[in-house]
Design a protein around this motif. Structure first.
Motif, PDB file in Angstrom:
ATOM      1  N   ASP A   1      49.975  33.949  53.043  1.00  0.00           N
ATOM      2  CA  ASP A   1      48.793  34.354  52.290  1.00  0.00           C
ATOM      3  C   ASP A   1      47.734  34.870  53.261  1.00  0.00           C
ATOM      4  O   ASP A   1      47.278  34.117  54.135  1.00  0.00           O
ATOM      5  CB  ASP A   1      48.243  33.159  51.504  1.00  0.00           C
ATOM      6  CG  ASP A   1      47.085  33.535  50.585  1.00  0.00           C
ATOM      7  OD1 ASP A   1      46.487  34.619  50.802  1.00  0.00           O
ATOM      8  OD2 ASP A   1      46.787  32.758  49.669  1.00  0.00           O
ATOM      9  N   PRO A   2      47.292  36.161  53.116  1.00  0.00           N
ATOM     10  CA  PRO A   2      46.298  36.684  54.042  1.00  0.00           C
ATOM     11  C   PRO A   2      44.985  35.931  53.997  1.00  0.00           C
ATOM     12  O   PRO A   2      44.205  35.960  54.949  1.00  0.00           O
ATOM     13  CB  PRO A   2      46.123  38.142  53.591  1.00  0.00           C
ATOM     14  CG  PRO A   2      46.643  38.188  52.194  1.00  0.00           C
ATOM     15  CD  PRO A   2      47.717  37.154  52.122  1.00  0.00           C
ATOM     16  N   GLY A   3      44.742  35.222  52.892  1.00  0.00           N
ATOM     17  CA  GLY A   3      43.516  34.451  52.795  1.00  0.00           C
ATOM     18  C   GLY A   3      43.471  33.257  53.720  1.00  0.00           C
ATOM     19  O   GLY A   3      42.412  32.667  53.952  1.00  0.00           O
TER      20      GLY A   3
ATOM     21  N   GLN B   1      40.183  37.277  58.770  1.00  0.00           N
ATOM     22  CA  GLN B   1      40.163  38.703  58.427  1.00  0.00           C
ATOM     23  C   GLN B   1      38.735  39.215  58.579  1.00  0.00           C
ATOM     24  O   GLN B   1      37.774  38.469  58.364  1.00  0.00           O
ATOM     25  CB  GLN B   1      40.619  38.929  56.975  1.00  0.00           C
ATOM     26  CG  GLN B   1      41.981  38.345  56.634  1.00  0.00           C
ATOM     27  CD  GLN B   1      43.118  39.100  57.264  1.00  0.00           C
ATOM     28  OE1 GLN B   1      42.909  40.162  57.855  1.00  0.00           O
ATOM     29  NE2 GLN B   1      44.321  38.558  57.164  1.00  0.00           N
ATOM     30  N   THR B   2      38.602  40.488  58.923  1.00  0.00           N
ATOM     31  CA  THR B   2      37.273  41.073  59.020  1.00  0.00           C
ATOM     32  C   THR B   2      36.674  41.209  57.625  1.00  0.00           C
ATOM     33  O   THR B   2      37.384  41.223  56.615  1.00  0.00           O
ATOM     34  CB  THR B   2      37.341  42.457  59.677  1.00  0.00           C
ATOM     35  OG1 THR B   2      38.080  43.344  58.826  1.00  0.00           O
ATOM     36  CG2 THR B   2      38.001  42.391  61.043  1.00  0.00           C
ATOM     37  N   ASP B   3      35.356  41.322  57.572  1.00  0.00           N
ATOM     38  CA  ASP B   3      34.681  41.505  56.292  1.00  0.00           C
ATOM     39  C   ASP B   3      35.154  42.778  55.606  1.00  0.00           C
ATOM     40  O   ASP B   3      35.329  42.820  54.384  1.00  0.00           O
ATOM     41  CB  ASP B   3      33.163  41.570  56.505  1.00  0.00           C
ATOM     42  CG  ASP B   3      32.589  40.215  56.915  1.00  0.00           C
ATOM     43  OD1 ASP B   3      33.287  39.194  56.722  1.00  0.00           O
ATOM     44  OD2 ASP B   3      31.447  40.187  57.423  1.00  0.00           O
TER      45      ASP B   3
ATOM     46  N   PHE C   1      38.089  44.250  55.899  1.00  0.00           N
ATOM     47  CA  PHE C   1      39.431  44.047  55.363  1.00  0.00           C
ATOM     48  C   PHE C   1      39.377  43.237  54.076  1.00  0.00           C
ATOM     49  O   PHE C   1      40.052  43.549  53.089  1.00  0.00           O
ATOM     50  CB  PHE C   1      40.308  43.341  56.395  1.00  0.00           C
ATOM     51  CG  PHE C   1      41.714  43.093  55.920  1.00  0.00           C
ATOM     52  CD1 PHE C   1      42.694  44.051  56.096  1.00  0.00           C
ATOM     53  CD2 PHE C   1      42.055  41.902  55.289  1.00  0.00           C
ATOM     54  CE1 PHE C   1      43.990  43.835  55.647  1.00  0.00           C
ATOM     55  CE2 PHE C   1      43.344  41.672  54.835  1.00  0.00           C
ATOM     56  CZ  PHE C   1      44.311  42.642  55.023  1.00  0.00           C
ATOM     57  N   GLU C   2      38.571  42.173  54.086  1.00  0.00           N
ATOM     58  CA  GLU C   2      38.451  41.334  52.895  1.00  0.00           C
ATOM     59  C   GLU C   2      37.892  42.126  51.717  1.00  0.00           C
ATOM     60  O   GLU C   2      38.340  41.972  50.585  1.00  0.00           O
ATOM     61  CB  GLU C   2      37.555  40.134  53.201  1.00  0.00           C
ATOM     62  CG  GLU C   2      38.240  39.042  53.993  1.00  0.00           C
ATOM     63  CD  GLU C   2      39.381  38.409  53.227  1.00  0.00           C
ATOM     64  OE1 GLU C   2      39.294  38.298  51.984  1.00  0.00           O
ATOM     65  OE2 GLU C   2      40.385  38.050  53.847  1.00  0.00           O
ATOM     66  N   SER C   3      36.917  42.992  52.012  1.00  0.00           N
ATOM     67  CA  SER C   3      36.326  43.818  50.965  1.00  0.00           C
ATOM     68  C   SER C   3      37.358  44.777  50.381  1.00  0.00           C
ATOM     69  O   SER C   3      37.448  44.949  49.158  1.00  0.00           O
ATOM     70  CB  SER C   3      35.142  44.608  51.536  1.00  0.00           C
ATOM     71  OG  SER C   3      34.612  45.480  50.569  1.00  0.00           O
TER      72      SER C   3
ATOM     73  N   ARG D   1      40.654  44.421  50.449  1.00  0.00           N
ATOM     74  CA  ARG D   1      41.669  43.636  49.729  1.00  0.00           C
ATOM     75  C   ARG D   1      41.169  43.224  48.344  1.00  0.00           C
ATOM     76  O   ARG D   1      41.912  43.307  47.351  1.00  0.00           O
ATOM     77  CB  ARG D   1      42.043  42.404  50.553  1.00  0.00           C
ATOM     78  CG  ARG D   1      43.254  41.653  50.020  1.00  0.00           C
ATOM     79  CD  ARG D   1      43.774  40.678  51.055  1.00  0.00           C
ATOM     80  NE  ARG D   1      42.842  39.594  51.297  1.00  0.00           N
ATOM     81  CZ  ARG D   1      42.828  38.456  50.598  1.00  0.00           C
ATOM     82  NH1 ARG D   1      43.704  38.270  49.624  1.00  0.00           N
ATOM     83  NH2 ARG D   1      41.974  37.495  50.890  1.00  0.00           N
ATOM     84  N   ALA D   2      39.915  42.810  48.282  1.00  0.00           N
ATOM     85  CA  ALA D   2      39.351  42.398  46.995  1.00  0.00           C
ATOM     86  C   ALA D   2      39.248  43.593  46.042  1.00  0.00           C
ATOM     87  O   ALA D   2      39.538  43.479  44.849  1.00  0.00           O
ATOM     88  CB  ALA D   2      37.980  41.774  47.218  1.00  0.00           C
TER      89      ALA D   2
END
Length: 395
Positions: free
Chosen positions: A6-8, A12-14, A16-18, A20-21
């Protein structure tokens, strides 16, 4: 000890998270009536025997025939254990399905039985692009690889007829191949290639010989005529080549990592006639009598008015990079494929476009209203709202 994928669970960089979301939120949309598959789609070609079917190359190591109208995806050509990058239909009466693969080979199958036929071995790196051609009465497959080589094969015997490479011996991965039908004849073809560098190269190929074409072009008056080794109209990698236009005067259309698609004019010795600034890596371009359609890394399918060059509409739906476009139904619609594993169909007729434009405008208006409401709500914190409610109750 088990390990999470799970990447979570990883740093992760902000950004990347943005991303992905955003993709997760977008993945459930039904725009373009998606056909959902289980692997990334790396390229697409039309079915010469059906106006409603396409062939796709999948990262799962297979070629799949898909009927877009009936949504049938059951016809699959299997064998490779590595991603398939490209697909072509050819052979006698189009009886063979060919595919370029990450395993460095070109695979082939009987189109009807789906039995594996011949494998063509010779590239020392990924096969990136393939196309079928008939040269001097022979059926041939032409391949371009990440090893910077173009190879010409006799499909009947598996013999490699020619190996071509730029005379500078520069290492550049081949990205696409196209045949200039206007300048070709029964005995030789004119092949055009693009690479991970910005140069577009031309080749003259017959059964007996193959060589790079060096054009003589007009130079400033103070100089003699110069030899132009390549067509240089882009700033970086060229991903797609397409000849389109009148049968007697077809131009060369290109899509590039410099964020543009271009029309290179045959009459102007392949200089740029029109530029369409898509805005991010452009992976694909197709052209109709009325529209120019581009798509790429920004996930959008953009429709441009061919006569004015203006952006007419943006189709949104994919949530990963779009890797290919193909026209269906006599230019009534365009099909896009993506590494998000979906195949989507978009209307190109006026009525369909006008409906899509209105829906997009209504959606944008709804977003504006929602943002205004959110701004009003955000004037007080939850604690302040609770305190205000308590004061109102006391009153």
């Amino acid at each position: 000890m088990s390990r999470s994928t799970d990447p979570g669970h990883f740093f992760q960089t902000d950004a990347f998270e943005s991303t992905r979301a955003r993709r997760a939120a977008k993945s459930g949309n039904k725009n373009g009536n998606p056909i959902v598959l289980q692997s990334k789609i790396l390229s697409v070609t039309s079915d010469p025997f059906s106006s409603s079917s396409i062939y796709i190359a999948e990262s799962a190591g297979c070629v799949r025939k898909v009927n877009v109208e009936t949504r049938d995806t059951k016809t699959v050509y299997r064998g490779p254990a590595a991603p398939v990058t490209s697909v072509a239909i050819g052979g006698h009466a189009g009886a063979i399905v060919f595919a370029g693969c990450w395993d460095k080979d070109i695979w082939s199958w009987d189109r009807e039985s789906r039995a594996v036929d011949r494998k063509y071995k010779g590239h020392s790196d990924f096969v990136k692009a393939i196309l079928f051609a008939r040269i001097g009465g022979k059926d041939c497959i032409i391949s371009g690889g990440a090893d910077s080589k173009i190879m010409v094969w006799d499909t009947a015997t598996g013999e490699r007829l020619h190996t071509l490479r730029d005379k500078s011996d520069t290492m550049m991965a081949l990205q696409d191949l196209a045949i200039d039908l206007e300048d070709s004849n029964a005995d030789e073809i004119i092949l055009v290639s693009s690479s991970s560098d910005p140069h577009i190269r031309r080749w003259r190929i017959s059964l007996a010989s193959a060589s790079q074409i060096l054009d003589t072009v007009e130079a400033p008056a103070a100089q003699n005529n110069a030899v132009r080794d390549t067509i240089l109209e882009h700033e970086t990698s060229v991903y797609k080549l397409l000849f389109s236009g009148d049968d007697e005067d077809s131009d060369l259309w290109t899509a590039s990592a410099d964020g543009t698609a271009k029309c290179l004019s045959r009459a102007k010795n392949w200089n740029t006639e029109e530029t369409y600034t898509h805005g991010d890596y452009v992976r694909a371009v197709v052209v109709t009598s009325q529209w120019v359609i581009t798509a790429g890394r920004d996930e959008d399918v953009k429709i441009w008015d061919k006569s004015t060059g203006k952006l007419w509409h943006i189709y949104e739906g994919h949530y990963e990079e779009v890797t290919g476009l193909v026209l269906l139904g006599g230019e009534k619609s365009v099909v896009s494929v993506s590494i998000d594993g979906t195949i989507r169909t978009w209307g190109l007729e006026r009525a369909a476009l006008e409906k899509a434009i209105k829906e997009r405008e209504d959606k944008m208006k709804g977003k504006v209203k929602e943002e205004k409401v959110q701004v009003k709500k955000s004037l007080l914190t939850e604690e302040e709202e609770a305190e205000l409610a308590e004061l109102m109750d006391e009153d």
